[in-house]
Write an enzyme that holds these catalytic residues in place. Structure first.
Site, short mmCIF file in Angstrom:
data_model
loop_
_atom_site.label_atom_id
_atom_site.label_comp_id
_atom_site.label_asym_id
_atom_site.label_seq_id
_atom_site.Cartn_x
_atom_site.Cartn_y
_atom_site.Cartn_z
N TYR A 61 -3.70 9.46 0.10
CA TYR A 61 -3.67 9.21 1.53
C TYR A 61 -2.64 8.13 1.90
O TYR A 61 -2.60 7.06 1.30
CB TYR A 61 -5.06 8.81 2.04
CG TYR A 61 -5.09 8.98 3.53
CD1 TYR A 61 -5.07 10.24 4.10
CD2 TYR A 61 -5.05 7.87 4.37
CE1 TYR A 61 -5.02 10.41 5.47
CE2 TYR A 61 -5.01 8.02 5.74
CZ TYR A 61 -4.99 9.30 6.28
OH TYR A 61 -4.92 9.46 7.63
N HIS A 93 -8.31 5.20 2.66
CA HIS A 93 -7.70 3.88 2.46
C HIS A 93 -8.55 3.00 1.55
O HIS A 93 -8.44 1.78 1.58
CB HIS A 93 -7.55 3.17 3.81
CG HIS A 93 -6.53 3.78 4.73
ND1 HIS A 93 -5.16 3.59 4.55
CD2 HIS A 93 -6.65 4.55 5.82
CE1 HIS A 93 -4.50 4.22 5.53
NE2 HIS A 93 -5.38 4.82 6.31
N TYR A 95 0.91 -0.38 14.92
CA TYR A 95 -0.08 -0.43 13.86
C TYR A 95 0.33 0.45 12.68
O TYR A 95 0.59 1.63 12.84
CB TYR A 95 -1.45 0.02 14.39
CG TYR A 95 -2.49 0.03 13.31
CD1 TYR A 95 -2.90 -1.16 12.73
CD2 TYR A 95 -3.02 1.22 12.84
CE1 TYR A 95 -3.83 -1.16 11.71
CE2 TYR A 95 -3.96 1.23 11.82
CZ TYR A 95 -4.36 0.04 11.26
OH TYR A 95 -5.27 0.04 10.25
N ASP A 115 0.89 -1.17 0.00
CA ASP A 115 0.00 0.00 0.00
C ASP A 115 0.92 1.22 0.00
O ASP A 115 1.64 1.46 0.96
CB ASP A 115 -0.87 -0.06 1.27
CG ASP A 115 -1.73 1.19 1.46
OD1 ASP A 115 -1.55 2.17 0.70
OD2 ASP A 115 -2.55 1.20 2.38
N LYS A 138 -3.04 -2.75 7.53
CA LYS A 138 -3.15 -4.20 7.54
C LYS A 138 -2.26 -4.86 6.49
O LYS A 138 -1.83 -4.22 5.54
CB LYS A 138 -4.62 -4.59 7.36
CG LYS A 138 -5.33 -4.76 8.69
CD LYS A 138 -4.59 -5.75 9.59
CE LYS A 138 -5.32 -6.06 10.86
NZ LYS A 138 -4.46 -6.62 11.91
C1 F6R Z 1 -7.53 -0.61 7.93
C2 F6R Z 1 -7.31 0.73 7.40
C3 F6R Z 1 -8.25 1.81 7.76
C4 F6R Z 1 -7.58 2.84 8.66
C5 F6R Z 1 -8.57 3.95 9.07
C6 F6R Z 1 -7.89 5.04 9.90
O1 F6R Z 1 -6.57 -1.50 7.45
O2 F6R Z 1 -6.38 0.97 6.67
O3 F6R Z 1 -9.42 1.32 8.34
O4 F6R Z 1 -7.07 2.22 9.81
O5 F6R Z 1 -9.12 4.56 7.93
O6 F6R Z 1 -6.82 5.50 9.19
P1 F6R Z 1 -5.88 6.71 9.68
O7 F6R Z 1 -5.38 6.33 11.05
O8 F6R Z 1 -4.82 6.76 8.64
O9 F6R Z 1 -6.74 7.94 9.72
MG MG Z 2 -3.90 2.28 3.27
MG MG Z 3 -4.96 -2.17 2.09
#
Ligand code: F6R
Ligand code: MG
Ligand code: MG
Length: 366
Positions: free
Chosen positions: A91, A20, A228, A13, A231
């Protein structure tokens, strides 16, 4: 030079559109341009695609697995696509590139890798599964069904070529160890471990004569980064027909929407939704976790395809059931078993929140 073909699937990614949820066309185009430029030097063929916010490089060559030129090429593609992602302010640009510089092999540097080397058969049908919003280990149940469950794979009983069963290579991704199990003889022993798919992950499956049948990416981003970082969104390559399960037997496990970890913030359990390519971008609660299946015939290393294997109304009911299950789990909101158990939340951002509250806990009176 070996007469064998190597199939390498390397993914990362490197930036999402929007959030995402999916892959921007400009990144796919950049990856195609990079691989095209390297093709005459390194590759027999390639196919670039996306699954959710993951860029998937499918490459054939004759250099064997873990080859530094091939891995270096993939890393370069991810770097160039990261630059493109930064330009477009996509993003999480460069999200999975956990190392600053390439050092011989992308393993342990963030990208997921599934590679196999084999003698191409007269006809070589391959199915490549790619998932988003879930982790390595998501293939344990389907791989078990494909290669060890006669209720799924009729060939285990009916086909003389498969009746001996298969051998499973299982990795303990926390203990950095591996073990092999022969099935059906040791299927109960195998299940002791692979039922705990967060720790024990099926890396590969072999025919009893040693020929590779399937391979998956087992990289766990949280274990590599210690925190974290999104994924794993794993991939899995399965050879099919003849001495291996038929294409329909390879796809059949996905008629049961099994529950995997991932989904929103990598912190929830949800059912794995089998979708056609054009539905690979998760939206609802950043999910539900999903899987696409790209079918190819190999022709002297050329990738003839892909065929969109889940683009079939026969999977409509499964999708309905998956959505029902997803709905049922979503209604739990922040409660387990929708949210992962505390030990699994260790690698999410929850401990940071808990930390702030730790001083407020008082001893119980008495
Ligand atoms: C799960 C994933 C998304 C992000 C969520 C928060 O694998 O990628 O669910 O965890 O959108 O993302 P941030 O912390 O980047 O705002
Ligand atoms: Mg992502
Ligand atoms: Mg992904």
């Amino acid at each position: 030079m070996s007469s064998k073909i190597t199939l390498s699937v390397i993914k990362a990614d490197v930036g999402g559109y929007v959030g995402h949820s999916a892959m921007h066309e400009a990144l796919l185009a950049e990856a195609r341009t990079c691989l095209d430029a390297a093709k005459s030097r390194l590759l027999i063929d390639f196919h670039v695609t996306g699954c959710g916010d993951d860029l998937e490089l499918i490459m054939t060559h004759d250099k064997g697995v873990d080859n530094s030129e091939i891995h270096g090429l993939a890393w370069k593609v991810f770097e160039n696509c990261t630059a493109k992602a930064r330009e477009l302010k996509l993003y999480g640009a460069g999200q999975d590139l956990l190392a600053d510089a390439f050092s011989g092999n992308v393993r342990g540097m963030g990208p997921g890798v599934a590679e196999m080397e084999f003698e191409e058969r007269t006809a070589e049908p391959i199915v490549i599964f790619m998932a988003d919003k879930t982790s390595a280990g998501a293939w344990n149940l389907p791989l078990y069904k494909m290669f060890a469950d006669p209720f799924n794979t009729a060939g285990l009983i009916i086909a003389p070529t498969m009746h001996d069963g298969f051998r499973f290579e299982v990795h303990d991704v926390k203990g950095h160890k591996r073990i092999f199990f022969d099935c059906p003889e040791e299927s109960y022993d195998l299940l002791v471990f692979i039922g705990a798919s967060g720790r024990y992950v099926i890396k590969a499956v072999y025919a009893k004569d040693g020929e590779i049948a399937a391979v998956s990416s087992t990289e766990r981003l949280a274990l590599i980064a210690g925190k974290y970082v999104g994924k794993d969104d794993p991939v899995c390559v399965v050879r099919s027909q003849g001495k291996f399960p038929a294409v329909g037997e390879v796809l059949e496990p996905f008629t049961m929407p099994h529950i995997v970890e991932g989904w929103m913030r990598g912190s929830h359990y949800g059912p794995l939704l089998p979708v056609p390519f054009h539905h690979s971008g998760p939206t609802r609660f950043d999910g539900p976790p999903r899987v696409i299946a790209a079918g190819f015939q190999l022709a002297n290393g050329s990738l003839v395809g892909p065929r969109d294997m889940f683009d079939d109304p026969a999977f409509d009911r499964v999708r309905e059931r998956t959505n029902d299950l997803a709905e049922q789990l979503r209604r739990h909101g922040p409660f387990e078993p929708h949210r992962l158990p505390m030990e699994e939340m260790e690698y999410t951002t929850l401990p940071q929140v808990m930390d702030k509250l730790k001083e407020r806990w008082e001893k119980l009176p008495g």
